[in-house]
Design a protein around this motif. Structure first.
Motif, PDB file in Angstrom:
ATOM      1  N   PHE A  27    -123.762  32.964  74.265  1.00 21.62           N
ATOM      2  CA  PHE A  27    -122.582  32.644  73.958  1.00 21.62           C
ATOM      3  C   PHE A  27    -121.998  34.203  73.362  1.00 21.62           C
ATOM      4  O   PHE A  27    -120.782  34.609  73.818  1.00 21.62           O
ATOM      5  N   ARG A  33    -119.090  36.365  75.253  1.00 23.65           N
ATOM      6  CA  ARG A  33    -117.761  36.650  74.612  1.00 23.65           C
ATOM      7  C   ARG A  33    -117.783  37.973  74.474  1.00 23.65           C
ATOM      8  O   ARG A  33    -116.545  38.586  73.869  1.00 23.65           O
ATOM      9  N   MET A  51    -119.586  28.123  65.434  1.00 22.93           N
ATOM     10  CA  MET A  51    -118.745  27.509  66.538  1.00 22.93           C
ATOM     11  C   MET A  51    -119.518  26.574  67.505  1.00 22.93           C
ATOM     12  O   MET A  51    -118.846  25.443  67.692  1.00 22.93           O
ATOM     13  N   LEU A  52    -120.878  26.916  67.562  1.00 18.42           N
ATOM     14  CA  LEU A  52    -121.532  25.917  68.495  1.00 18.42           C
ATOM     15  C   LEU A  52    -121.940  24.510  67.957  1.00 18.42           C
ATOM     16  O   LEU A  52    -122.560  23.871  68.572  1.00 18.42           O
ATOM     17  N   ASP A  75    -119.626  22.881  66.896  1.00 18.05           N
ATOM     18  CA  ASP A  75    -118.551  22.024  67.518  1.00 18.05           C
ATOM     19  C   ASP A  75    -119.020  21.370  68.918  1.00 18.05           C
ATOM     20  O   ASP A  75    -119.485  22.263  69.764  1.00 18.05           O
ATOM     21  N   ASN A 100    -117.398  20.198  71.413  1.00 22.23           N
ATOM     22  CA  ASN A 100    -116.713  20.788  72.748  1.00 22.23           C
ATOM     23  C   ASN A 100    -117.279  22.218  72.904  1.00 22.23           C
ATOM     24  O   ASN A 100    -117.505  22.366  74.343  1.00 22.23           O
ATOM     25  N   TYR A 101    -117.566  23.190  72.056  1.00 23.41           N
ATOM     26  CA  TYR A 101    -118.205  24.469  72.377  1.00 23.41           C
ATOM     27  C   TYR A 101    -119.617  24.215  72.712  1.00 23.41           C
ATOM     28  O   TYR A 101    -120.023  24.947  73.803  1.00 23.41           O
ATOM     29  N   THR A 134    -119.566  22.724  76.338  1.00 28.66           N
ATOM     30  CA  THR A 134    -119.034  23.782  77.447  1.00 28.66           C
ATOM     31  C   THR A 134    -120.212  24.812  77.767  1.00 28.66           C
ATOM     32  O   THR A 134    -120.354  25.028  78.887  1.00 28.66           O
ATOM     33  N   PRO A 136    -112.463  26.337  74.427  1.00 28.98           N
ATOM     34  CA  PRO A 136    -113.873  26.575  74.773  1.00 28.98           C
ATOM     35  C   PRO A 136    -114.152  26.912  76.346  1.00 28.98           C
ATOM     36  O   PRO A 136    -114.654  27.862  76.794  1.00 28.98           O
ATOM     37  N   GLN A 182    -112.508  30.253  77.127  1.00 31.59           N
ATOM     38  CA  GLN A 182    -113.500  31.335  76.697  1.00 31.59           C
ATOM     39  C   GLN A 182    -114.668  31.511  77.085  1.00 31.59           C
ATOM     40  O   GLN A 182    -115.141  32.730  77.178  1.00 31.59           O
ATOM     41  N   ILE A 183    -115.450  30.426  77.570  1.00 33.15           N
ATOM     42  CA  ILE A 183    -116.868  30.558  78.118  1.00 33.15           C
ATOM     43  C   ILE A 183    -117.090  30.453  79.477  1.00 33.15           C
ATOM     44  O   ILE A 183    -117.526  31.288  80.353  1.00 33.15           O
TER      45      ILE A 183
END
Length: 322
Positions: free
Chosen positions: A84, A88, A100-101, A103, A105-106, A109, A134, A137-138
């Motif tokens: 990640f 980023r 963040m991870l 979460d 959804n992150y 993703t 996400p 961004q990813i």
């Protein structure tokens, strides 16, 4: 053939995996249970194992054999964090990534980005932003796409259409609208629609004058230059695009007018209103939004969705992964 029977045949035997970040939501669990039972694809549920199992038991859903991943106890979490941070490009620190991870959804993703899943379906309890952010961004946009857009399959009996953009871009400029049109034409083919694309407006071929009309006319020219193989015309009023007799009268000689099956709305406001009128007043089934233009498939459910919507969105998402 019914759209979903056709898509099931396409993905059958491909061992495709779809991750569901909302693993404790009963609509998700019901759909995942059906998908597993039908052998269409392999669902992956994100959440605490005991909490997911508790909801499934209370709702009488059989989730035996379905993989459940808890971000708090994921063996490959350290590798995911490093991946990640690298993706980023120093926009987030390792410490930020660790938070963040957590979460779902992150986390989901990242499973798609790292090839642990072929696609993701979320949005039953999360907002569009929570699902799309996400992904942008990813996973990021596919080559040749500067943005993503959201389409709906709108169908009833043997009628099937694609509406866009009904989910993402509030007021796209001409270049952006043209790109949405070409994305939508490609997406339509995936769902057994031979695209005839109408660039919608309140004007047909100069019948009205305004900046809004000029935008659609310019978008039509750009889209035709982007891909001259796609039957595409504009600007067209909806009746001119949809009704053969009106199309012949208002846009004689057009191969799209009166025959359109892919409808590109000039802004999000009209697109969102349009598909909901077709759904609620016209009795059409509206499936989506289907996110277009990503490197890998992610689908955003409506928070008002039901189990059947989740089931079908998973099949659509898997078909995008082919």
């Amino acid at each position: 053939m019914d759209l979903f029977e056709s898509l099931k045949n396409k993905i059958d035997g491909k061992n495709l995996t779809i991750v569901f970040p909302e693993g404790t939501e009963k609509r998700i669990l019901g759909a995942a249970s059906r998908l597993k039972k039908d052998g269409i694809l392999e669902p992956i549920l994100i959440g605490n194992q005991s909490e997911v199992s508790k909801v499934a038991t209370s709702e009488n859903f059989d989730i035996s054999g379905i993989e459940i991943i808890d971000p708090e106890n994921y063996d490959d979490f350290d590798n995911m964090v490093d991946s990640f941070v690298e993706r980023r490009k120093d926009k987030n620190t390792k410490e930020q990534a660790l938070e963040m991870l957590k979460d779902n959804n992150y986390f989901g993703t990242m499973l798609v980005y790292m090839g642990k899943a072929d696609g993701m379906v979320s949005g039953a309890v999360h907002s569009t932003g929570d699902t799309v952010r996400p992904a942008l961004q990813i996973i990021k946009t596919a080559p040749g796409s500067s943005r993503i857009s959201g389409s709906f399959i709108v169908q009833k009996d043997d009628e099937r259409y694609l509406f866009a953009d009904c989910a993402i871009n509030i007021n796209p400029n001409a270049q952006e609208l043209a790109e949405i049109a070409i994305q939508s034409a490609k997406e339509a083919e995936l769902f057994d629609i031979e695209p005839k694309v109408a660039m919608l407006s309140f004007s047909t071929k100069g019948s009205a004058k305004s900046e809004e009309v000029e935008k659609v006319a310019e978008a039509t020219k750009i889209a035709q230059e982007l891909d001259s193989t796609v039957p595409l015309d504009g600007e067209l009023q909806f009746d001119a695009a949809f009704v053969k007799s009106v199309g012949e009268q208002k846009a004689p000689g057009s191969e799209v007018a009166g025959h359109a099956n892919v409808f590109i709305f000039p802004d999000l406001q009209s697109g969102n209103i349009g598909y909901k009128i077709a759904q609620r007043l016209g009795g059409y089934e509206a499936i989506g939004p289907i996110l277009q233009g990503l490197n890998k498939p992610v689908s955003d459910l409506s928070r008002g969705c039901n189990e059947e919507d989740v089931y079908k969105s998973a099949i659509l998402t898997a078909s995008q992964a082919l």
